[in-house]
Design a protein around this motif. Sequence first.
Motif, short mmCIF file in Angstrom:
data_model
loop_
_atom_site.label_atom_id
_atom_site.label_comp_id
_atom_site.label_asym_id
_atom_site.label_seq_id
_atom_site.Cartn_x
_atom_site.Cartn_y
_atom_site.Cartn_z
N CYS A 1 -10.98 -11.16 -1.30
CA CYS A 1 -10.47 -10.05 0.11
C CYS A 1 -9.04 -9.45 -0.26
O CYS A 1 -8.51 -9.58 -1.48
CB CYS A 1 -10.34 -10.86 1.12
SG CYS A 1 -9.15 -12.12 1.22
N SER A 2 -8.62 -8.65 0.56
CA SER A 2 -7.27 -7.74 0.18
C SER A 2 -6.66 -7.85 1.46
O SER A 2 -6.88 -7.29 2.47
CB SER A 2 -7.68 -6.69 -0.45
OG SER A 2 -6.34 -5.84 -0.58
N ASP B 1 -4.89 -3.87 -9.16
CA ASP B 1 -6.03 -3.18 -9.15
C ASP B 1 -5.91 -1.89 -8.77
O ASP B 1 -6.28 -1.49 -7.73
CB ASP B 1 -7.09 -3.97 -8.42
CG ASP B 1 -8.55 -3.49 -8.69
OD1 ASP B 1 -8.57 -2.58 -9.50
OD2 ASP B 1 -9.55 -3.78 -8.25
N ILE B 2 -5.12 -0.98 -9.61
CA ILE B 2 -4.76 0.36 -9.14
C ILE B 2 -5.54 1.23 -10.11
O ILE B 2 -5.34 0.98 -11.23
CB ILE B 2 -3.45 0.79 -9.19
CG1 ILE B 2 -2.45 -0.50 -8.29
CG2 ILE B 2 -2.99 2.27 -8.64
CD1 ILE B 2 -1.17 -0.41 -8.87
N ILE B 3 -6.51 2.03 -9.45
CA ILE B 3 -7.46 2.77 -10.20
C ILE B 3 -7.10 4.38 -10.24
O ILE B 3 -8.00 5.13 -9.23
CB ILE B 3 -8.89 2.46 -9.99
CG1 ILE B 3 -8.97 0.84 -10.08
CG2 ILE B 3 -9.77 3.26 -11.01
CD1 ILE B 3 -10.47 0.59 -9.48
N PRO B 4 -6.53 5.01 -11.21
CA PRO B 4 -6.09 6.38 -10.87
C PRO B 4 -7.34 7.31 -11.60
O PRO B 4 -8.11 6.55 -12.39
CB PRO B 4 -4.96 6.55 -11.94
CG PRO B 4 -4.95 5.48 -12.78
CD PRO B 4 -5.73 4.33 -12.24
N ASN C 1 -8.39 -0.61 -2.66
CA ASN C 1 -7.02 -1.44 -2.34
C ASN C 1 -6.40 -1.67 -3.54
O ASN C 1 -6.87 -2.03 -4.44
CB ASN C 1 -7.44 -2.62 -1.70
CG ASN C 1 -8.33 -2.99 -0.57
OD1 ASN C 1 -9.49 -2.30 -0.68
ND2 ASN C 1 -7.90 -3.19 0.67
N PRO C 2 -5.03 -1.09 -3.66
CA PRO C 2 -4.09 -1.23 -4.95
C PRO C 2 -3.60 -2.75 -4.85
O PRO C 2 -2.34 -2.96 -4.88
CB PRO C 2 -3.18 -0.51 -4.46
CG PRO C 2 -2.83 -0.14 -3.12
CD PRO C 2 -4.26 -0.43 -2.45
N GLY C 3 -4.76 -3.60 -5.22
CA GLY C 3 -4.39 -4.96 -5.15
C GLY C 3 -5.30 -5.79 -4.45
O GLY C 3 -5.52 -5.34 -3.25
N HIS C 4 -5.78 -7.18 -4.79
CA HIS C 4 -6.52 -7.82 -4.03
C HIS C 4 -6.40 -9.37 -4.48
O HIS C 4 -5.87 -9.71 -5.38
CB HIS C 4 -7.99 -7.44 -4.03
CG HIS C 4 -8.64 -7.28 -5.29
ND1 HIS C 4 -9.06 -8.54 -5.75
CD2 HIS C 4 -8.77 -6.22 -6.18
CE1 HIS C 4 -9.87 -7.92 -7.06
NE2 HIS C 4 -9.40 -6.85 -7.36
N LEU C 5 -6.93 -10.21 -3.45
CA LEU C 5 -6.88 -11.52 -4.00
C LEU C 5 -8.03 -12.13 -4.81
O LEU C 5 -9.00 -11.45 -4.64
CB LEU C 5 -6.91 -12.35 -2.75
CG LEU C 5 -5.73 -12.31 -1.55
CD1 LEU C 5 -5.76 -12.94 -0.60
CD2 LEU C 5 -4.36 -12.37 -2.33
N TYR D 1 0.73 -1.02 -0.03
CA TYR D 1 0.09 -0.04 0.00
C TYR D 1 1.02 1.36 0.14
O TYR D 1 0.61 2.12 -0.68
CB TYR D 1 -0.82 0.03 1.17
CG TYR D 1 -1.90 1.02 1.33
CD1 TYR D 1 -3.08 0.69 0.71
CD2 TYR D 1 -1.58 2.31 1.75
CE1 TYR D 1 -4.28 1.85 0.72
CE2 TYR D 1 -2.70 3.48 1.61
CZ TYR D 1 -3.86 3.15 1.18
OH TYR D 1 -4.85 4.12 1.26
N GLN D 2 1.93 1.27 0.69
CA GLN D 2 2.77 2.48 0.95
C GLN D 2 3.66 2.66 -0.32
O GLN D 2 3.66 3.79 -0.78
CB GLN D 2 3.68 2.43 2.09
CG GLN D 2 2.84 2.81 3.58
CD GLN D 2 2.40 4.06 3.43
OE1 GLN D 2 0.96 4.46 3.73
NE2 GLN D 2 3.38 5.13 3.17
N LEU D 3 3.94 1.66 -0.87
CA LEU D 3 4.63 1.56 -2.28
C LEU D 3 3.67 2.57 -3.17
O LEU D 3 4.26 3.45 -4.10
CB LEU D 3 4.97 0.39 -2.74
CG LEU D 3 5.52 0.18 -4.19
CD1 LEU D 3 6.84 0.80 -4.34
CD2 LEU D 3 5.35 -1.26 -4.75
#
Length: 469
Positions: free
Chosen positions: A363-364, A383-386, A351-355, A334-336
Amino acid sequence: MHDARRDVSLNVVPQPDCWYSLPCVDLTDETMRQRKARVLAQMTRDGIDTLVVYADKEHGGNFEYLTGFIPRFEEALLVLQRSGEAALVLGNENLKLAPHARLENRVFHAPWFSLPNQPMTPGKTLADLLREAGIDRGKTLGLAGWKLFTGCGEAAQGMFDLPSFMVDAIREAAGGGAVLRNATGIFISPDGGARTVNNANELAHYEYGANLASTAILTALNAVAPGKTEKQIGALLAADGQPNNVVMIAATGDRFANARLYPGDKRIQRGDTFSLTTSYKGGLSSRAAYVVENAGELAANVSDYLEVVAIPYFRAVVSWLEHLRPGVTGGDMYQLIERVLPKAQYHWHLNPGHLVADEEWLCSPIFPGSDIPLASGMLLQIDIIPSRSGYAGASIEDTVALADAALRAELAAGYPALWARVQARRDYIARHIGITLPEEVLPFSNTVGYLRPWLLDPTRALVCQSAGS
């Protein structure tokens, strides 16, 4: 390596290879035995005497994890004892599936779970039926729906996403001395839930869907052209007769006009923004870009789209992929992304990424302050959505797996065709996109890292390299 030193440009590159007409990989009896054992171990750990697992067509993943099927049309309950004894409580049209279930069971007919106006003359109450199915008085019962109610603190233990008529009947069957808890975490808690880590057979089972989705996305991307309709493009996102686990997207121009979610008759125009998404068990692929051949065809107010949106987003995806490995915590991930693509500037909020599993979003473990380590066997979606006001989005959502040396050896030995696809994808990503994946990161989608900002130019994509190379 993960942000400032990356130099990104739009280059001529070959398109990634795709694989067509692959066979499905069935889950083995041993995998199903392991699944049940994991759930029973979690029940013992959490002090759950009886686990009641809810399912309907949209929320059947936890039920299917043990039974092998979802209740088409209807609702269902699985009543699992800590001893391993299982009962299936099914409506009219799913009774015939009980003999085919992947675990031994007793079956109980609950016509209340059936469709409107179908016969509902049971002759007994639902509470009576549930007692027969194994819900005893004075026990600790875990109710598993599909939500974790994260952020609700201790109150989450008493929050249930099962229909109220079922919860009421469970309470009545269990009596006043019973304790009811939300036990969805047994399956999907990102910190040790049974479904969050996959064995080699499960990964092979899910890679089929990730390949299917990414192949369909690339086919649809190559078909985008002015004058075609959303429906014509959307038709290419359906594949092998498999059910989607999300609403597919083929949307040109402004989305959601008249609250429409599905591909319609709107025709693609040069200069439009365009969004594409399709997903099957094991993987989603999604793209968003402009229907142009080059930046010169963009409207003046978005002529800097590449520099303002696409390239910063691409750098964030590269950072995510190159940093990912077992042992890294969700908080680190997340911090990255917060560092390389600041939320205040790029307005992502999920969440920037999930399972991923049978569901597109299981879930994430990736959230602020998460100390949950990523683990070998996890299947993750980029899953990063700018979002920048006035500009089209950017999206290269795809699926990767994490696998340590032992799991990689098992995949290579047991599923050599899958292993060859993974190695071909890794080679393409390194050779043509310039992304160095950790050895533990296995691309399951064919299009991982492939960002084509101009949809009418199929020859060019963003690539990266270390500064000075």
